[in-house]
Design a protein around this motif. Structure first.
Motif, short mmCIF file in Angstrom:
data_model
loop_
_atom_site.label_atom_id
_atom_site.label_comp_id
_atom_site.label_asym_id
_atom_site.label_seq_id
_atom_site.Cartn_x
_atom_site.Cartn_y
_atom_site.Cartn_z
N VAL A 88 5.30 7.21 5.22
CA VAL A 88 4.54 6.86 6.35
C VAL A 88 4.61 5.56 7.11
O VAL A 88 4.94 5.49 8.22
CB VAL A 88 3.23 7.27 6.41
CG1 VAL A 88 2.09 6.75 7.38
CG2 VAL A 88 3.06 8.73 6.01
N LEU A 89 4.89 4.63 6.20
CA LEU A 89 4.85 3.23 6.48
C LEU A 89 5.95 3.02 7.06
O LEU A 89 6.14 2.46 8.28
CB LEU A 89 4.61 2.20 5.39
CG LEU A 89 4.25 0.87 5.54
CD1 LEU A 89 2.81 0.73 6.36
CD2 LEU A 89 4.04 0.30 4.51
N GLU A 90 7.32 3.45 6.53
CA GLU A 90 8.53 2.88 7.08
C GLU A 90 9.14 3.61 8.36
O GLU A 90 9.86 3.21 9.04
CB GLU A 90 9.59 2.92 5.86
CG GLU A 90 9.35 1.99 4.63
CD GLU A 90 10.52 1.69 3.92
OE1 GLU A 90 11.58 2.00 4.20
OE2 GLU A 90 10.23 0.67 2.94
N MET A 91 8.37 4.85 8.29
CA MET A 91 8.89 5.67 9.64
C MET A 91 8.23 4.92 10.95
O MET A 91 8.91 5.24 12.00
CB MET A 91 8.13 6.81 9.52
CG MET A 91 8.58 7.98 10.61
SD MET A 91 10.46 8.30 10.35
CE MET A 91 10.87 9.05 11.94
N ARG A 92 7.33 4.04 10.83
CA ARG A 92 6.67 3.47 11.85
C ARG A 92 7.52 2.51 12.73
O ARG A 92 7.54 2.46 14.08
CB ARG A 92 5.35 2.55 11.64
CG ARG A 92 4.49 3.33 10.98
CD ARG A 92 3.18 2.59 10.48
NE ARG A 92 1.96 3.28 10.15
CZ ARG A 92 1.24 2.94 9.19
NH1 ARG A 92 1.09 1.60 9.13
NH2 ARG A 92 -0.01 3.37 9.09
N GLN A 136 -0.31 3.62 13.92
CA GLN A 136 -1.64 3.41 13.30
C GLN A 136 -2.07 4.62 12.33
O GLN A 136 -3.19 4.33 11.44
CB GLN A 136 -2.74 3.11 14.49
CG GLN A 136 -2.47 2.06 14.95
CD GLN A 136 -3.41 1.79 16.12
OE1 GLN A 136 -4.16 2.51 16.48
NE2 GLN A 136 -3.27 0.57 17.10
N GLU A 137 -1.50 5.78 12.28
CA GLU A 137 -1.99 6.80 11.97
C GLU A 137 -1.57 6.76 10.11
O GLU A 137 -0.24 6.51 10.04
CB GLU A 137 -1.75 7.93 12.36
CG GLU A 137 -2.33 9.41 11.91
CD GLU A 137 -3.72 9.30 11.69
OE1 GLU A 137 -4.14 9.34 10.27
OE2 GLU A 137 -4.52 9.16 12.66
N ASP A 138 -2.16 6.96 9.23
CA ASP A 138 -1.75 7.18 7.79
C ASP A 138 -1.70 8.69 7.29
O ASP A 138 -1.02 8.93 6.62
CB ASP A 138 -2.73 6.41 6.81
CG ASP A 138 -2.76 4.83 7.16
OD1 ASP A 138 -1.62 4.47 7.30
OD2 ASP A 138 -3.85 4.31 7.04
N ASN A 139 -2.40 9.46 8.12
CA ASN A 139 -2.49 11.06 7.71
C ASN A 139 -1.36 11.56 8.21
O ASN A 139 -1.10 11.96 9.09
CB ASN A 139 -3.66 11.57 8.05
CG ASN A 139 -4.10 12.79 7.66
OD1 ASN A 139 -3.32 13.72 7.75
ND2 ASN A 139 -5.25 13.16 6.87
#
Length: 336
Positions: free
Chosen positions: A281-285, A307-310
């Motif tokens: 999730v983090l690195e896709m940002r 900003q989304e983690d889900n």
């Protein structure tokens, strides 16, 4: 006539995906391969990191069957470390080993690795010789024109590295001093290609960002293939567009909204599979803005995505974006 690196047949004019740090990981490589990249490389891997068994370096060795042909790219400042790293990288089963003599960034070049070796050709030759002797795989090199405008020595580099056994050379048309600024200059690349002593494939890299430029530079600079880097970030379709232009002289229609969403979603899925949910999730940002570049009023949706983690909510957001743009914006409103 096919371009060959050892026994690897790359077709008549291959398009290569450049090894880019924090970009050219397996999820990104997957979408580029689906869209026509003929050969790809891992992100560059520190020889010292491999020898120390550093987790980040080891993870970069991950390659998948569908990616072939693929090269593992290594860099370092010590000959013995590079020799050992070559043995470790070869065990991961790539099709070739590539040496990075081109990275210009400070924390690489100022530690005696990457483009720094352009200041010490004798050491570069010894290091390359050690790598060639440490593996049964073909060894290739990526480098630049020289350290700065006063020391453009890539012609000597090409001859001497061929003499110790490299089987292809990719040249970025800038010096180390230029970093990624100014325009790439491919004239020296053409001189090397015209040198009767040079028998290995020569690939050009730097500033190829459109099918027209790829076609024009293919003819003008006489290279055996082209490596595409930054132009593929968020736009893996560049490979299929270049190939279509080569074959027909006409432009392929740009990717549809559905294709953009699909590529982004696929990249995200592969990121989750390879890195796990948290890091995936983090690195896709860092990629969302690139996939939707040119979309009007996209900033609000990008903010929601980063900003989304889900994971489920991210998928829902992508669906919502698809619906909103499908019904509210005609295709011509999106500046590709």
């Amino acid at each position: 006539m096919s371009v060959k690196i050892g026994n690897i047949d790359l077709g008549s004019f291959p398009l290569l995906l450049a090894p880019m740090e924090d970009v050219s990981d397996p999820p990104f490589r997957y979408v580029c391969k689906k869209n026509g990249a003929d050969m790809m490389y891992t992100e560059f891997i520190s020889s010292e990191g491999l020898i120390r068994d550093a987790a980040k370096s080891k993870q970069k060795l991950d390659i998948f069957e569908y990616e072939r042909p693929i090269g593992i790219q290594i860099f370092g400042s010590e000959i013995e470390s590079m020799r050992e790293a070559t043995e470790i990288a070869s065990l991961a089963g790539p099709d070739l080993i590539d040496i990075n003599y081109g990275c210009p960034v400070k924390n690489v070049a100022c530690k005696g690795a990457g483009a720094s070796l352009l200041q010490d050709i004798d050491k570069m030759v010894k290091m390359t010789d050690a790598v060639v002797k440490a593996t049964k795989l073909p060894v290739t090199v990526k480098t630049r024109l020289g350290w700065d405008d006063n020391t453009k020595n890539v012609e000597e580099v090409a001859e001497r590295l061929q003499d110790v056994g490299i089987q292809a050379l990719t040249i970025h048309g800038r010096t180390r001093a230029q970093l990624y600024k100014g325009n790439a200059d491919w004239t020296l690349i053409r001189e090397i290609k015209r040198n009767p002593r040079i028998k290995i494939p020569i690939f050009g890299n730097g500033d190829v960002d459109s099918p027209e430029k790829a076609a024009a530079w293919r003819m003008e600079y006489e290279v055996d293939g082209i490596m595409v880097g930054r132009a593929s970030i968020g736009y893996p379709w560049i490979f299929r567009e270049i190939k279509h232009y080569f074959e027909t002289g006409t432009h392929l229609a740009p990717p549809t909204l559905e294709e953009r969403i699909d590529a982004c979603r696929t990249h995200f899925e592969k990121s989750l599979q390879w890195k796990g949910p948290k890091l995936g999730v983090l690195e896709m940002r860092r990629h969302y803005a690139n996939y939707f570049k040119g979309f009007p009023d996209f900033k609000q949706y990008r903010m929601l995505l980063v900003q989304e983690d889900n994971i489920e909510v991210i998928y829902e957001l992508l669906e919502k974006i698809a619906e909103i743009y499908k019904y509210n914006y005609p295709t011509e409103a999106i500046a590709y």
